[in-house]
Scaffold this motif. Structure first.
Motif, short mmCIF file in Angstrom:
data_model
loop_
_atom_site.label_atom_id
_atom_site.label_comp_id
_atom_site.label_asym_id
_atom_site.label_seq_id
_atom_site.Cartn_x
_atom_site.Cartn_y
_atom_site.Cartn_z
N LEU A 20 0.55 -0.87 -0.82
CA LEU A 20 -0.23 -0.07 -0.24
C LEU A 20 1.16 0.95 0.08
O LEU A 20 0.54 2.48 -0.48
N SER A 21 1.68 0.98 0.51
CA SER A 21 2.78 2.31 0.43
C SER A 21 3.19 2.74 -1.24
O SER A 21 3.65 4.25 -1.27
N ASP A 22 2.95 1.96 -1.81
CA ASP A 22 3.41 2.34 -2.87
C ASP A 22 2.62 2.33 -4.15
O ASP A 22 1.85 2.40 -5.87
N VAL A 23 0.84 2.10 -3.04
CA VAL A 23 -0.38 2.89 -4.12
C VAL A 23 -1.14 3.39 -3.67
O VAL A 23 -1.02 3.55 -2.30
N SER A 24 -2.01 4.41 -3.89
CA SER A 24 -2.72 5.82 -3.62
C SER A 24 -3.96 5.19 -4.78
O SER A 24 -4.51 4.77 -5.29
N SER A 25 -5.04 5.76 -3.65
CA SER A 25 -6.60 6.08 -4.17
C SER A 25 -6.57 5.95 -6.42
O SER A 25 -7.48 5.27 -6.73
N ARG A 26 -5.96 6.82 -6.24
CA ARG A 26 -5.18 7.27 -8.00
C ARG A 26 -5.08 6.56 -8.49
O ARG A 26 -5.25 6.10 -9.53
N THR A 27 -3.67 5.55 -8.40
CA THR A 27 -3.13 4.64 -9.16
C THR A 27 -4.32 3.18 -9.18
O THR A 27 -4.40 2.61 -10.03
N ASN A 28 -4.52 3.32 -8.11
CA ASN A 28 -6.00 1.93 -7.45
C ASN A 28 -6.66 2.61 -8.96
O ASN A 28 -6.85 1.19 -9.60
N LYS A 29 -7.53 3.61 -9.00
CA LYS A 29 -8.48 3.59 -9.63
C LYS A 29 -7.96 3.96 -11.27
O LYS A 29 -8.65 2.97 -12.07
N ALA A 30 -6.55 4.28 -11.06
CA ALA A 30 -6.38 3.74 -13.04
C ALA A 30 -5.96 2.59 -13.03
O ALA A 30 -6.38 2.16 -14.12
N ALA A 31 -6.02 1.53 -11.95
CA ALA A 31 -5.75 0.56 -12.63
C ALA A 31 -6.73 -0.34 -12.49
O ALA A 31 -7.21 -0.95 -13.69
N GLN A 32 -8.00 -0.54 -12.29
CA GLN A 32 -9.04 -0.90 -11.94
C GLN A 32 -9.61 -0.40 -13.33
O GLN A 32 -10.23 -0.70 -14.07
N ILE A 33 -10.00 0.63 -14.42
CA ILE A 33 -10.32 1.28 -14.97
C ILE A 33 -9.64 0.38 -16.08
O ILE A 33 -10.32 0.05 -17.29
N PHE A 34 -7.96 0.32 -16.35
CA PHE A 34 -7.74 -0.86 -17.20
C PHE A 34 -7.84 -1.89 -17.09
O PHE A 34 -8.45 -2.75 -18.50
N VAL A 35 -7.94 -2.98 -16.41
CA VAL A 35 -8.49 -4.16 -15.75
C VAL A 35 -9.92 -4.08 -16.62
O VAL A 35 -9.80 -5.38 -16.79
N ALA A 36 -10.45 -3.42 -16.21
CA ALA A 36 -12.27 -3.52 -16.54
C ALA A 36 -12.39 -2.95 -17.75
O ALA A 36 -12.94 -3.91 -18.40
N THR A 37 -10.79 -2.22 -19.11
CA THR A 37 -11.54 -2.51 -20.10
C THR A 37 -10.81 -3.03 -20.78
O THR A 37 -11.00 -3.32 -22.25
N ILE A 38 -9.47 -3.99 -20.05
CA ILE A 38 -9.49 -5.08 -21.27
C ILE A 38 -10.22 -6.01 -22.08
O ILE A 38 -10.37 -6.28 -23.75
N PRO A 39 -10.21 -6.68 -21.67
CA PRO A 39 -11.85 -7.53 -22.12
C PRO A 39 -12.82 -6.65 -23.60
O PRO A 39 -12.88 -7.38 -24.67
N ILE A 40 -13.22 -5.20 -22.99
CA ILE A 40 -13.54 -5.07 -24.12
C ILE A 40 -13.20 -4.45 -25.46
O ILE A 40 -13.25 -4.55 -26.47
N LEU A 41 -11.85 -3.78 -25.22
CA LEU A 41 -10.90 -3.95 -26.20
C LEU A 41 -10.47 -5.12 -26.98
O LEU A 41 -10.02 -4.84 -28.04
N PHE A 42 -10.37 -6.67 -26.47
CA PHE A 42 -10.49 -7.31 -27.41
C PHE A 42 -11.88 -7.90 -28.17
O PHE A 42 -11.95 -8.29 -28.88
N VAL A 43 -12.90 -7.32 -27.27
CA VAL A 43 -14.37 -7.94 -28.43
C VAL A 43 -14.79 -6.77 -29.71
O VAL A 43 -15.02 -7.10 -30.32
N TYR A 44 -13.75 -5.59 -29.37
CA TYR A 44 -14.99 -4.61 -30.40
C TYR A 44 -14.28 -4.89 -31.43
O TYR A 44 -14.66 -4.62 -32.24
N PRO A 45 -12.93 -4.75 -31.61
CA PRO A 45 -12.49 -5.16 -33.15
C PRO A 45 -13.08 -6.04 -34.08
O PRO A 45 -13.10 -6.31 -34.80
#
Length: 294
Positions: free
Chosen positions: A252-277
């Protein structure tokens, strides 16, 4: 024959390319920024040093998201939800749009049913009555609570019925002469000609189910049954340190709310990025081109 572009045409093309390039960059900039934030340390993000390139690169945020077993459980629940929800929603949309696209002679109560669907978009019973219905039908804590309440998407039905109406009526006449009924016409003529529209609506439905998080919080009594977005929302907004081991607490010393939210966005977006093409090619294809042959 040599064709030379005029000076005005060249200026227009250059201006057009420059404008579209800037517009594309404006659309990509937020995503690139969020991606850089997700790979940067919390100290660099807090100091405002991160723009498009990660600073003090680290995968701590992604490790925090992926380190819990519940993440993979919720991921599988979201996959099941998308498969069931999209299949049921698209099937109901097709079965509702086809009769509503017929004229008054073929389907006399068409206007009544059309107004029924339209009025449902203007008035809603609210969240509490919906929750009571879900509870009384014993859907709480089941995957069906995430699928059935929103299975009928009126917006998709309206778009699809308008597309069905735009198809040449000669197709219906030819099908009737060949002895085809409504089901045969629907599945052999209308659906094959509607791949572009169906693909677009499928993308809308998949994205809607994948990004939905609120219904998981209100319909699921146990966090073990949360879909992915609901799970990610809880670990970002309501971090429970009692469920973390000593390694995760140190991270947690290297993680903040902003970095965690950013990681969440990309983890949740990856499947959609594979489906769309796989569905994108239908967006620009001719919808009824070549449907009527002389």
């Amino acid at each position: 024959m040599n064709y030379r572009l005029s000076a005005g045409r060249k200026l227009f093309l250059v201006s057009n390319y420059v404008f579209l390039t800037l517009l594309a960059f404006a659309c990509m900039f937020p995503l690139l920024h969020v991606f850089a934030v997700s790979l940067s340390s919390s100290h660099a993000v807090t100091a405002g040093k991160v723009w498009l390139i990660p600073v003090d690169s680290t995968l701590s945020s992604y490790k925090m998201v992926l380190s819990q077993k519940a993440f993979f459980v919720s991921f599988w629940i979201s996959v099941k939800r998308v498969i069931l929800g999209t299949s049921i929603s698209m099937l109901l949309a097709v079965l509702a749009a086809y009769p509503l696209s017929r004229d008054q002679v073929q389907f006399k109560p068409r206007t009544v049913y059309a107004w029924f669907f339209v009025l449902s978009t203007m008035f809603s019973g609210g969240l509490i009555p919906l929750f009571m219905i879900v509870k009384s039908t014993h859907l709480l804590d089941t995957i069906w609570a995430l699928v059935i309440p929103g299975a009928v998407n009126v917006f998709n039905i309206i778009l699809l019925l308008n597309f069905f109406r735009s198809l040449p009526k000669e197709l219906d006449d030819a099908a009737k002469i060949d002895g085809a009924g409504h089901l045969a016409s629907l599945f052999r003529i209308y659906i094959p000609l509607s791949l572009a529209s169906l693909a677009t609506l499928t993308v809308f439905t998949v994205v809607g189910h994948w990004n939905s998080w609120f219904d998981g919080l209100i319909y699921m009594n146990s966090p073990d049954r949360y879909p992915l977005q609901s799970f990610l929302q809880t670990i970002v907004i309501k971090q429970d340190l009692s469920k973390l081991d000593h390694r995760q607490i140190e991270a947690l010393s290297d993680v903040s709310s902003r970095t965690n939210k950013a990681a969440q966005i990309f983890v949740a977006t990856i499947p959609i990025l594979f489906v769309y093409p796989f569905l994108q090619r239908y967006f620009v294809s001719g919808i009824v081109l070549g449907s009527v042959k002389e």
